[in-house]
Design a protein around this motif. Structure first.
Motif, PDB file in Angstrom:
ATOM      1  N   VAL A 221      67.179  25.727  50.485  1.00 28.08           N
ATOM      2  CA  VAL A 221      68.593  25.348  50.598  1.00 28.08           C
ATOM      3  C   VAL A 221      68.728  23.845  50.369  1.00 28.08           C
ATOM      4  O   VAL A 221      69.585  23.396  49.601  1.00 28.08           O
ATOM      5  CB  VAL A 221      69.170  25.752  51.973  1.00 28.08           C
ATOM      6  CG1 VAL A 221      70.575  25.189  52.162  1.00 28.08           C
ATOM      7  CG2 VAL A 221      69.165  27.258  52.136  1.00 28.08           C
ATOM      8  N   ASP A 222      67.876  23.071  51.015  1.00 32.01           N
ATOM      9  CA  ASP A 222      67.944  21.619  50.848  1.00 32.01           C
ATOM     10  C   ASP A 222      67.727  21.209  49.396  1.00 32.01           C
ATOM     11  O   ASP A 222      68.386  20.288  48.900  1.00 32.01           O
ATOM     12  CB  ASP A 222      66.934  20.926  51.763  1.00 32.01           C
ATOM     13  CG  ASP A 222      67.373  20.927  53.218  1.00 32.01           C
ATOM     14  OD1 ASP A 222      68.500  21.363  53.514  1.00 32.01           O
ATOM     15  OD2 ASP A 222      66.573  20.471  54.062  1.00 32.01           O
ATOM     16  N   ALA A 223      66.823  21.893  48.691  1.00 30.38           N
ATOM     17  CA  ALA A 223      66.604  21.584  47.272  1.00 30.38           C
ATOM     18  C   ALA A 223      67.863  21.875  46.458  1.00 30.38           C
ATOM     19  O   ALA A 223      68.199  21.130  45.536  1.00 30.38           O
ATOM     20  CB  ALA A 223      65.414  22.378  46.730  1.00 30.38           C
ATOM     21  N   LEU A 224      68.575  22.940  46.806  1.00 35.82           N
ATOM     22  CA  LEU A 224      69.815  23.269  46.100  1.00 35.82           C
ATOM     23  C   LEU A 224      70.920  22.267  46.418  1.00 35.82           C
ATOM     24  O   LEU A 224      71.736  21.946  45.561  1.00 35.82           O
ATOM     25  CB  LEU A 224      70.270  24.685  46.467  1.00 35.82           C
ATOM     26  CG  LEU A 224      69.356  25.808  45.962  1.00 35.82           C
ATOM     27  CD1 LEU A 224      69.728  27.131  46.617  1.00 35.82           C
ATOM     28  CD2 LEU A 224      69.418  25.909  44.445  1.00 35.82           C
ATOM     29  N   VAL A 225      70.928  21.774  47.646  1.00 36.71           N
ATOM     30  CA  VAL A 225      71.922  20.779  48.067  1.00 36.71           C
ATOM     31  C   VAL A 225      71.572  19.403  47.498  1.00 36.71           C
ATOM     32  O   VAL A 225      72.443  18.598  47.184  1.00 36.71           O
ATOM     33  CB  VAL A 225      72.017  20.732  49.608  1.00 36.71           C
ATOM     34  CG1 VAL A 225      72.863  19.567  50.091  1.00 36.71           C
ATOM     35  CG2 VAL A 225      72.573  22.048  50.141  1.00 36.71           C
ATOM     36  N   GLY A 226      70.275  19.123  47.366  1.00 34.99           N
ATOM     37  CA  GLY A 226      69.825  17.846  46.820  1.00 34.99           C
ATOM     38  C   GLY A 226      69.378  16.831  47.858  1.00 34.99           C
ATOM     39  O   GLY A 226      69.097  15.682  47.537  1.00 34.99           O
TER      40      GLY A 226
END
Length: 170
Positions: A28-33
């Motif tokens: 999720v964090d990777a998708l959020v950046g």
């Protein structure tokens, strides 16, 4: 598990030529950046045909099997509160992946269920927003799950509106 512990895991798998995708909270964090919360571990879907190479790569970083529920998953721990939860995925000729679950069922990974995100300027292979949302069902949601779902829905809305894509990329 902090972000400084995440990158060596991803680097070791990449160096061992193990196709892998970050799932769970780090996904999720990777998708959020950006990192949005604390994480106990990193969940990684990986090509099951590379299981030996994946295990060797993690053992070289000090990880040891803590919980073996193969073929569904194996959890590894290393000193310093570092945890990796590996999810072996078997792919068919069309690119559809299947991961056993601890019962008699399985989880599906369609070919469009993979994407790229970003963390600290690095490109991170991860599960897509839709796959992440699909995997957050069928169990009692925790506070972190509600947090992640809200972020995933925000990324999906932004992407649908023509804004930034996964990882904050245009």
């Amino acid at each position: 598990m902090n972000i400084a512990d995440l990158f060596p895991v991803l680097d070791a798998l990449r160096a061992a030529d193990v196709p892998h995708w970050v799932a769970g909270g780090w996904g999720v964090d990777a998708l959020v950046g950006r990192q949005t919360r604390e994480h106990r571990d990193v969940d990684l879907a990986f090509d099951a045909s590379c299981q030996t190479a994946a295990m060797r790569a993690l053992v070289s970083l000090g990880y040891r099997t803590e919980t073996d529920q193969l073929p569904a998953r194996v959890e590894l721990a290393a000193p310093g509160r570092r945890w990796v939860d590996l999810h072996p995925v078997v792919f068919d000729a069309g690119g559809l992946g299947r991961q056993s679950d601890p019962g008699d069922g399985f989880f599906l990974y369609p070919p469009d269920g993979f994407t790229l995100g970003r963390l600290q300027g690095r490109t991170i292979p991860c599960l897509s927003v839709d796959r992440q949302l699909a995997f957050r069902g069928g169990y009692d949601l925790r506070d972190v799950d509600h947090h992640d779902i809200a972020l995933l829905r925000r990324v999906k809305r932004r992407s649908a509106a023509g804004g930034e894509g996964p990882g904050g990329a245009p």
